[in-house]
Design an enzyme around this catalytic site. Structure first.
Site, PDB file in Angstrom:
ATOM      1  N   TYR A  55      55.040  60.320  23.184  1.00  0.00           N
ATOM      2  CA  TYR A  55      54.552  61.375  24.078  1.00  0.00           C
ATOM      3  C   TYR A  55      55.607  61.750  25.118  1.00  0.00           C
ATOM      4  O   TYR A  55      56.358  60.902  25.609  1.00  0.00           O
ATOM      5  CB  TYR A  55      53.296  60.900  24.811  1.00  0.00           C
TER       6      TYR A  55
ATOM      7  N   LYS B 169      34.222  33.172  31.907  1.00  0.00           N
ATOM      8  CA  LYS B 169      33.936  34.561  32.243  1.00  0.00           C
ATOM      9  C   LYS B 169      35.027  35.452  31.656  1.00  0.00           C
ATOM     10  O   LYS B 169      36.075  34.974  31.221  1.00  0.00           O
ATOM     11  CB  LYS B 169      33.864  34.732  33.761  1.00  0.00           C
TER      12      LYS B 169
ATOM     13  N   ARG C 263      33.627  36.686  50.737  1.00  0.00           N
ATOM     14  CA  ARG C 263      33.234  37.478  49.583  1.00  0.00           C
ATOM     15  C   ARG C 263      31.742  37.217  49.400  1.00  0.00           C
ATOM     16  O   ARG C 263      30.955  37.572  50.261  1.00  0.00           O
ATOM     17  CB  ARG C 263      34.076  37.074  48.363  1.00  0.00           C
TER      18      ARG C 263
ATOM     19  N   MET D 216      47.609  54.764  23.103  1.00  0.00           N
ATOM     20  CA  MET D 216      46.325  54.071  23.120  1.00  0.00           C
ATOM     21  C   MET D 216      46.222  53.057  21.985  1.00  0.00           C
ATOM     22  O   MET D 216      45.734  51.940  22.182  1.00  0.00           O
ATOM     23  CB  MET D 216      45.179  55.078  23.014  1.00  0.00           C
TER      24      MET D 216
END
Length: 766
Positions: free
Chosen positions: A645, A404, A498, A694
């Site tokens: 930044y 997964k 769960r 980013m």
């Protein structure tokens, strides 16, 4: 030790088979004696084409005959490949057909017969036969059990046999003679896709199935470390197969000589002993542990396709230089010359094919795999982790790797594909979409969806042959209401609270078993405190296991007809249980179960560094993932200047910085900004300065010499004597390794790594 399944024996025999086919068409020993040449070309060489059919059956058909895969991509790829090859070959030999006057004399019906059955040149019959044979086997497989399908295939072969080597006997019976004459008006030979190909395709699939069942019965997979006794047994099996192959080949030689002497043969492709010869030969080749040679696969194909053209070239060339007595009349030298020219042409074609593929790859952008930032995956480490984890399994227990979250960021299709090669055929994913991705990527076997699937997506479960988790009784009713059979595992909530039906609700669990449209194949639970064996965690985990096995016992007596229906289903293995994952396997192996859903441990990691140190003696796992990025630019930063930044970083003195082509959109935690993180460049540590962006990250390379744009920075992994681990990054980011590796972005290419060298970019996928 754990290793990729080796098919080197097959690869070497591909070359031998291609040259044997060339021998059939050149008669190498004709100059020295007709009987010797008959034995070589009409008996020994007859193993070549059945071998090619069996290879197709071995690799392609099991997923459709035994696991009823809904993924048709491999099948479509085979037909597409054969269709393209056949079309190209027909065009290649078209000038020869025209020169020989074959097409001018043929009507529309004859042309159609040539294209669909005979082949437009004498060796091309194999390609339409392969397509027809696969279609016949798949059609039979949809209607018949494997044993019956094998029997039907053998009866078809038997019918073909009496139209081939035993035609002399068949023509003595008027009715049979008339039937075969009618057949020969459609096909010149019974050596075709109906009578000849199906048996060998089925035999290849059957040997693949036998291997798979063998591993299960021994309670181990190929990755398990082999004992001396196991190796001795393996050598004994090889010796037995060699002996049986030799005996059967001797009997087939006797059969061939006898039939030839009695002049019974209309053709000589089919013998009674040929299936037995091929069974032992193929099983022997599969058993040999020889490194694969992928180059041979392509070259042998080209030799098969091109050798008739090479025969023409050799004869024409010999005539041009007046060497016909040497290169044509001497059959052995003629054969050797044809083989040499065919090999040269085959190698040239393979090189050209590779260059075309490389050019196409560059055009499609695969050359960018290592152009910006990428992930390298270590095959050897993955296989070693498999070996370690399988050494902890109980007898009969199997791994069901969790792939997964794109295999925890490692690339689900790449990882599952490698695991599939070593015999692992059960996987678990988080959602149906992940299961669909695996199927489209060619992954077969069982795929269990651990999470919720919306009712609108239930059709995907059937279309892609996925197993859905029943999260509770209410959800089970929704699945049942879909109105079509769905494969499921029932999840039991034993304390994690769960997903899963609560263990104390036995009646609801029993009702799930009785839902008529649910094919219940397993039950499982999730241990939530299995990371240690501290008293509190130990007691809780034991309680979870007790509740789970209480349900497992309860369903045997209270599940109604559910299990009885399951056991009647074709090929059903019975209801499976599983409760262990990575930590459970290491800390609580005594809790058993049929599957172990290993996750993070498979990738060589634990949740944190403490876990790695705690379990180093039990499971010295090796990290599979390394992350690297290119340096986009190198700059001087003068005293008092800021970078990044928010002017967060200010140089107190002259510094040198490098801009890396990786950022938080690629999965690099932004919390490593401001000097909390580091990378490795030229084997030395370079701290992160300013805020991680980013798409870029700035690092301080002051004091690291000769750094230039295009150099590689190591984000996770080793560079020289230095190493940055996922544990280090997770600790600094305040999280666990699972999150760090799973968040690695989709735009990072994944590239397999062999030892110290990364694979070519063409092996990577985005």
């Amino acid at each position: 030790m754990a290793m990729e399944k080796q098919y080197g024996g097959m690869d070497y025999f591909r070359m031998a088979a291609a040259f044997l086919v060339a021998a059939i068409h050149t008669s190498p020993l004709a100059s020295f004696g007709g009987e010797a040449d008959f034995i070589l070309t009409r008996v020994f060489a007859r193993v070549a084409v059945p071998f090619f059919f069996m290879v197709t059956g071995y690799f392609l058909l099991p997923q459709y005959l035994f696991r009823h895969s809904m993924d048709l991509r491999p099948l479509k790829q085979l037909f597409r490949k054969l269709f393209i090859l056949y079309g190209a070959a027909m065009l290649l030999y078209l000038p020869v057909n025209i020169y020989a006057g074959q097409l001018g004399e043929a009507g529309a019906g004859e042309l159609l017969r040539m294209i669909l059955i005979e082949g437009t040149f004498y060796h091309l019959w194999y390609l339409p036969a392969a397509m027809l044979g696969v279609a016949v086997v798949l059609l039979l497989g949809q209607k018949l059990p494997f044993f019956v399908m094998t029997l039907v295939s053998f009866l078809l072969y038997l019918a073909g046999l009496f139209g081939d080597s035993y035609y002399g006997a068949a023509e003595q019976i008027p009715a049979l003679k008339s039937a075969y004459e009618l057949l020969f008006s459609v096909s010149s030979h019974t050596r075709n896709g109906l009578f000849y190909a199906p048996l060998f395709l089925v035999m290849g699939a059957g040997i693949s199935r036998m291997e798979h069942k063998d591993r299960r019965e021994r309670g181990r997979m190929p990755g398990r470390e082999e004992t001396r006794a196991t190796k001795k047994k393996h050598r004994g099996m090889i010796a037995a197969d060699m002996a049986c192959f030799g005996i059967c080949l001797g009997l087939m030689t006797t059969e061939g000589l006898l039939l030839h002497g009695l002049k019974m043969q209309r053709h000589d492709s089919m013998y009674v002993m040929l299936p037995a010869v091929m069974f032992f030969l193929f099983r022997l080749l599969v058993s040999l542990r020889i490194a694969p040679v992928k180059w041979f696969r392509r070259v042998s194909m080209w030799i098969y396709l091109l050798h008739p053209l090479c025969i023409i070239l050799v004869r024409g060339g010999a005539k041009a230089v007046h060497l016909e007595s040497l290169l044509v009349e001497n059959s052995l030298l003629h054969y050797l010359a044809v083989c040499a020219v065919s090999l040269g042409c085959g190698c040239a074609a393979t090189v050209m094919e590779g260059r075309i593929a490389a050019a196409k790859g560059k055009k499609e952008g695969f050359h960018l795999a290592k152009g910006r930032a990428w992930i390298e995956l270590d095959r050897e480490h993955l296989m070693e982790n498999v070996r370690i984890l399988e050494s902890l399994l109980a007898t009969g227990q199997r791994l069901m790797p969790a792939v997964k979250a794109d295999a925890y960021g490692h690339g689900a299709i790449l990882v599952a594909g490698e695991l599939q090669k070593v015999g692992i055929d059960a996987f678990c994913v988080a959602c149906a979409a992940e299961g669909v991705t695996l199927r489209k990527g060619g992954i077969t076997g069982e795929i269990l969806v651990l999470g919720y699937t919306h009712p609108e997506d239930f059709f995907l479960l059937r279309k892609y042959n996925l197993i859905q988790t029943v999260v509770d009784y209410a959800y089970g009713k929704k699945l049942n209401g879909y109105g079509k059979k769905i494969r499921v595992h029932i999840k039991i909530d034993t304390g994690m609270h769960r997903l899963g039906e609560r263990a104390e609700k036995k009646k609801e669990i029993g009702r799930i078993f009785r839902l008529k449209n649910l094919r219940v194949e397993g039950i499982y639970t999730h241990l939530c405190a299995d990371e240690t064996r501290e008293p509190a965690e130990l007691a809780f985990t034991k309680r979870q296991a007790a509740l789970f096995y209480e349900i497992a016992e309860y369903r045997k007596t209270q599940a109604g007809g559910g299990e009885k229906r399951l056991r009647k289903d074709k090929g059903s293995p019975g209801i499976k249980t599983h409760l262990l994952a990575s930590y459970g396997l290491i800390n609580y192996p005594e809790l058993g179960g049929d599957y172990v859903r290993c996750g993070i441990a498979l990738y060589g990691l634990f949740g944190d560094g403490e876990g790695a140190r705690r379990y180093a003696a039990k499971a010295a796992l090796m990290p599979v993932m390394s992350v690297k990025a290119r340096i986009a630019a190198v700059k001087e930063l003068y005293q008092g200047e800021s970078a990044g930044y928010g002017l967060e970083y200010k140089a107190e003195e002259d510094r040198k910085i490098a801009v890396l082509a990786i950022g938080y959109a690629d999965g690099l935690p932004r919390s490593l900004s401001g000097g909390r993180g580091r990378v490795l460049i030229h084997g030395r540590s370079a701290p992160v300065v300013g805020r991680i962006c980013m798409d870029q990250t700035i690092v301080d390379i002051t004091g690291i010499g000769s750094v230039k744009a295009g150099d590689v920075a190591v984000i996770i992994g080793r560079d020289g004597s230095e190493e940055i681990t996922a544990y280090e990054i997770a600790e600094k980011a305040g999280t666990i390794t699972n999150e760090i590796v799973s968040r690695m972005g989709e735009r990072l290419f994944r590239i397999w790594r062999w030892g110290s060298a990364a694979a070519e970019p063409s092996e990577g996928v985005p």
